[in-house]
Scaffold this motif. Structure first.
Motif, short mmCIF file in Angstrom:
data_model
loop_
_atom_site.label_atom_id
_atom_site.label_comp_id
_atom_site.label_asym_id
_atom_site.label_seq_id
_atom_site.Cartn_x
_atom_site.Cartn_y
_atom_site.Cartn_z
N THR A 59 0.82 -1.21 0.00
CA THR A 59 0.00 0.00 0.00
C THR A 59 0.86 1.26 0.00
N VAL A 63 0.82 4.16 -2.86
CA VAL A 63 0.40 5.52 -2.54
C VAL A 63 1.54 6.53 -2.72
N GLY A 64 2.77 6.03 -2.62
CA GLY A 64 3.94 6.90 -2.76
C GLY A 64 4.27 7.66 -1.49
N ALA A 65 4.01 7.04 -0.33
CA ALA A 65 4.25 7.72 0.95
C ALA A 65 5.64 7.39 1.51
N GLY A 66 6.55 6.91 0.68
CA GLY A 66 7.90 6.59 1.14
C GLY A 66 7.97 5.21 1.75
N ASP A 67 9.15 4.66 1.89
CA ASP A 67 9.31 3.32 2.44
C ASP A 67 8.74 3.22 3.85
N GLY B 39 1.82 15.52 -0.66
CA GLY B 39 2.68 14.96 -1.70
C GLY B 39 2.41 13.49 -1.96
N PHE B 40 1.33 12.96 -1.38
CA PHE B 40 0.88 11.60 -1.71
C PHE B 40 -0.64 11.54 -1.51
N ASP B 41 -1.24 10.48 -1.97
CA ASP B 41 -2.70 10.38 -1.97
C ASP B 41 -3.21 9.88 -0.61
N MET B 44 -6.46 7.64 -0.65
CA MET B 44 -6.19 6.27 -1.12
C MET B 44 -5.47 5.47 -0.04
N MET B 45 -4.55 6.14 0.65
CA MET B 45 -3.79 5.50 1.72
C MET B 45 -4.73 4.97 2.81
N GLN B 77 7.97 9.36 4.78
CA GLN B 77 7.35 10.67 4.58
C GLN B 77 6.19 11.02 5.50
N SER B 78 5.67 10.03 6.22
CA SER B 78 4.43 10.30 6.96
C SER B 78 4.25 9.38 8.16
#
Lengths: 120, 120
Positions: A59, A63-67, B39-41, B44-45, B77-78
């Protein structure tokens, strides 16, 4: 230091520790140390969660939320911290509900490299 | 207080907040407040994670580790905190990596009842 000695040291530094382990995503433990009497099946819990981690990692990528770095799960009876070590391994700390989660997190983070080195 | 006002207030009290929401396990938000540019969805996350929560809850039941209360997921990132409100709803807080996770957890816990009351 051997991995067993390292995990044992970590378990002794945290109040309320039930288990510390280094594990592959295939749910097979490299090594593990158990302490106290949790009153539930710690082994089964971690194996089940390992499956969930893989899904969360997927996921996070989508989503591109980093590792992914860490997951903490809190239930009425326990806390459990899963920390990604590398693409093959993660480390887990299982504690009683009133255990010191902050210290367990700290130890997983600061011992990540030492755990890998103990495998060499 | 309306649910929207409550969520807005929560988002304003935490540095680095990206989103606060109350959501059903069917992944449909009751209400949500978004702040900043993650900077991310985020949407969707959370939808993806809602599926994972259900799996973790099932695991917790099978293992007998008591009802699930909270999950925290940290990536590069989060940070994201999911808190079980009742058998139908959970609340989620999404933050930047350097956001105040401790305060977000505190607010989710202390506002659980107020969120339910705002629905009546």
């Amino acid at each position: 230091m051997s991995l067993r000695a390292l995990l044992t040291g970590m378990s002794q530094q945290v109040e309320g520790a039930y288990a510390v382990m280094l594990m592959g995503y295939d749910c097979i433990a490299i090594d593990e140390v158990h302490v106290g009497t949790p009153g539930f099946d710690v082994q089964m819990m971690i194996v089940e969660y390992a499956t969930v981690i893989k899904e969360i990692q997927r996921t996070v990528e989508v989503v591109g939320a980093g590792d992914m770095e860490e997951i903490t799960i809190t239930t009425k009876q326990s806390s459990m911290i899963l920390r990604v070590i590398n693409e093959d391994l993660f480390a887990a700390f299982v504690l009683s509900r009133d255990g010191n989660v902050g210290k367990a997190r700290y130890l997983l983070r600061t011992n990540a490299l030492a755990m890998l080195q103990a495998l060499e």
